[in-house]
Design a protein around this motif. Sequence first.
Motif, mmCIF file in Angstrom:
data_model
loop_
_atom_site.group_PDB
_atom_site.id
_atom_site.type_symbol
_atom_site.label_atom_id
_atom_site.label_comp_id
_atom_site.label_asym_id
_atom_site.label_seq_id
_atom_site.Cartn_x
_atom_site.Cartn_y
_atom_site.Cartn_z
ATOM 1 N N UNK A 40 0.839 -1.211 0.000
ATOM 2 C CA UNK A 40 0.000 0.000 0.000
ATOM 3 C C UNK A 40 0.866 1.251 0.000
ATOM 4 N N UNK A 41 1.889 1.242 0.849
ATOM 5 C CA UNK A 41 2.770 2.417 0.946
ATOM 6 C C UNK A 41 3.451 2.710 -0.392
ATOM 7 N N UNK A 42 4.017 1.679 -0.992
ATOM 8 C CA UNK A 42 4.751 1.887 -2.239
ATOM 9 C C UNK A 42 3.805 2.331 -3.355
ATOM 10 N N UNK A 43 2.644 1.701 -3.403
ATOM 11 C CA UNK A 43 1.687 2.047 -4.465
ATOM 12 C C UNK A 43 1.265 3.509 -4.360
ATOM 13 N N UNK A 44 0.827 3.917 -3.149
ATOM 14 C CA UNK A 44 0.340 5.286 -2.965
ATOM 15 C C UNK A 44 1.479 6.303 -3.155
ATOM 16 N N UNK A 45 2.633 5.975 -2.601
ATOM 17 C CA UNK A 45 3.741 6.919 -2.674
ATOM 18 C C UNK A 45 4.208 7.101 -4.123
ATOM 19 N N UNK A 46 4.372 6.003 -4.844
ATOM 20 C CA UNK A 46 4.840 6.103 -6.235
ATOM 21 C C UNK A 46 3.814 6.812 -7.108
ATOM 22 N N UNK A 47 2.551 6.484 -6.912
ATOM 23 C CA UNK A 47 1.518 7.147 -7.696
ATOM 24 C C UNK A 47 1.493 8.642 -7.405
ATOM 25 N N UNK A 48 1.612 8.976 -6.122
ATOM 26 C CA UNK A 48 1.601 10.389 -5.732
ATOM 27 C C UNK A 48 2.790 11.141 -6.293
ATOM 28 N N UNK A 49 3.950 10.532 -6.197
ATOM 29 C CA UNK A 49 5.153 11.191 -6.715
ATOM 30 C C UNK A 49 5.081 11.343 -8.234
ATOM 31 N N UNK A 50 4.509 10.358 -8.900
ATOM 32 C CA UNK A 50 4.372 10.456 -10.363
ATOM 33 C C UNK A 50 3.462 11.626 -10.739
ATOM 34 N N UNK A 51 2.365 11.717 -10.017
ATOM 35 C CA UNK A 51 1.453 12.829 -10.281
ATOM 36 C C UNK A 51 2.124 14.174 -10.000
ATOM 37 N N UNK A 52 2.904 14.239 -8.909
ATOM 38 C CA UNK A 52 3.616 15.488 -8.581
ATOM 39 C C UNK A 52 4.640 15.835 -9.674
ATOM 40 N N UNK A 89 6.387 15.626 0.713
ATOM 41 C CA UNK A 89 6.262 15.236 2.128
ATOM 42 C C UNK A 89 4.823 14.843 2.457
ATOM 43 N N UNK A 90 3.865 15.576 1.928
ATOM 44 C CA UNK A 90 2.461 15.237 2.154
ATOM 45 C C UNK A 90 2.108 13.875 1.597
ATOM 46 N N UNK A 91 2.630 13.596 0.399
ATOM 47 C CA UNK A 91 2.382 12.278 -0.203
ATOM 48 C C UNK A 91 2.970 11.167 0.670
ATOM 49 N N UNK A 92 4.170 11.419 1.198
ATOM 50 C CA UNK A 92 4.822 10.434 2.068
ATOM 51 C C UNK A 92 3.980 10.148 3.310
ATOM 52 N N UNK A 93 3.499 11.206 3.964
ATOM 53 C CA UNK A 93 2.673 11.034 5.177
ATOM 54 C C UNK A 93 1.372 10.309 4.837
ATOM 55 N N UNK A 94 0.747 10.680 3.756
ATOM 56 C CA UNK A 94 -0.488 10.027 3.344
ATOM 57 C C UNK A 94 -0.261 8.543 3.061
ATOM 58 N N UNK A 95 0.866 8.241 2.416
ATOM 59 C CA UNK A 95 1.179 6.838 2.110
ATOM 60 C C UNK A 95 1.355 6.026 3.388
ATOM 61 N N UNK A 96 2.049 6.617 4.375
ATOM 62 C CA UNK A 96 2.259 5.925 5.654
ATOM 63 C C UNK A 96 0.931 5.679 6.371
ATOM 64 N N UNK A 97 0.062 6.703 6.383
ATOM 65 C CA UNK A 97 -1.226 6.556 7.072
ATOM 66 C C UNK A 97 -2.079 5.484 6.420
#
Length: 632
Positions: free
Chosen positions: A572-584, A618-626
């Motif tokens: 979950x963390x990797x999926x959300x974080x990578x997707x978020x970073x790609x969008x950013x 940083x926001x994407x990272x926190x969201x991914x962790x949560x």
Amino acid sequence: MSEKLRLFFHERLTSFLFPGRENDFRALVLRTLSGALPREGESFLFTPDRLSELEKALSSLRRLFESQLAEAPFPFTFFPEGNPPRWTRPGRIYFHSKLQKEVEEAAKRAEIVVGTERQGDLLEVRLPSTTPPDTLFSVRDLLWVGEHAPCFYCGLPWHSTASCPGIREIIPGKALRGYLKIPLRDLGPRLAGEILSGKLDSENLLGLYARHFYLLPAFLRVLFYRAPEGARFANLSLGQEIPGKGGNLQIGLECLINGEVGEAEKRFLAEADNPQGLLGMVQVGVLQGDPEKALYYLEELPLDGLPPLVQAAALVWKGRVFEWQRDYTSAERSYAEALRRDSSFHPAAYLRLRMSFLLGGTARRIEPLRAYLGHPIIYGLAFLEPFFLPLARTLEKELLSREEEKQAQALSAIREAEDELHRLKGLLSEEERADLEDRIRRLREEIYQGSFYDLERVALRASELALEMKGYTYRKIRELREGLSDQYRRYMELKRYWQRYPYKTEARSWGRKLQELGERLTRTEHRLGKDAVREFPGLLREYEHIKRLFEELEEGKRELEARLVFRKQLHTFLTVFLLGETLLFVLFFTIPPLVSALFPEALAYLPLGLSSFLWASLGVLVLSLLLALSRR
């Protein structure tokens, strides 16, 4: 030195030992003793040098009346003229103590073994022909000695019926039950000590006075309040407190026990239209010393329709009144009828046998009594019975052999339990083994210290423990069979979990344990279906191994669950974080050049700088962790 001796005959004992021939016995005794000792009026003149002649005369009388006397003493006593002993014991010879040395020297010259014992200022001399048998209850002869007519309640001549200490008993059978819980080897000497010391009002003698508890006023509590329809003697529990219900019956009963006979009579007369009032009036007649009055109310009592216990008790009272009047034949018939009305009323059978002894219908031997001695109440009554004086030693030997037999039975059961415990010792838990060993130890102590009454119960408990030990194996096998289905259910749950588990290659050891568990369960089921008793030790070891495998598998399952959760969280963390970073990346590095080409003036207003990119990352990272942690 010479001494005048008086010869005192004990009339009741003489009549008992020589029924219908008392005068002949007395005449023969006087004639025989007169040949050994010169007469001087009513007295015999004794000198120590005539000790041998006296012994010969007494020995000839003992041989002549051997069948009548058996183990009983002579029913007469020698004592110095004008100086009777405190207890004129049957068969005893008393001199003044100043003759002790001369008597002992005369016995030595005549080669006679004599025993001497000081009794105050008197000397009791025991010749071979007058030495009593060695018994536990050594004062049984004194139960015949006294100034009164035999008491209705206890049969002793030490007091009048109205003064009997047994009347003080409030709880029916409590005092006798206390005696039954004392081994005979302790009870006999204890009672003898109290009697010889003259402490006849001692609480320790209450069981002697109240041994026939079914005759006492306190037994009215049972007849009033514990005799429902169909009640029998077998339903009673000795020494059990019985509360009253008030009213004239209760007050009358309390008055009887407290000696207020006149008030008791008024209360019972007020209830004379019912059986309880008539029973109370019987006791009033007894305490007033009026057997005719007691018989009148017994005749008025309608027995038919009353509970068997009440019928039998009333007939036993009637027999006792007849015995009081010396109508022994009618007494025997009443006791027989009481036993017919309630076959569990064992004292009625005992009293009937006692009358047979008195009437001569039953030979005075131990055999007729043996059939009744197995009952604890009869066991205790027989030990204290004056009528069994002629067979005192034989009776005590029989009673002790019964006690030893019960003890042997109980010890046999204990040994059986110990053998079973030894066989199972390695298969029991420490707690189970310690508990069983403690129970066996306590039972063994009770067996060695208990009386006949206690041994009845202890032997039963010992047998139950032996059976419990024998059934231990079968109980464990049943528990294994019952637990096997639950174990199979748990195994299938683990098996389904393993089938669904996606990472089997990383948990091969857990899978091998699961496979071993299934094989062991199958093997256990097969062994339980064969000879489970013979296979029991191996089954227990197999069961312990299965239990350990379950514990290991459950613990391993928790570890696998933890790994699986971690994998899901990481995914979950990797999926959300990578997707978020790609969008950013698309937002910050693709859109600005396009806006710059089309709308250059708008670029300055867009927050698409490097610092904004870093804060967004940083926001994407926190969201991914949560989101990852929420998968827990």
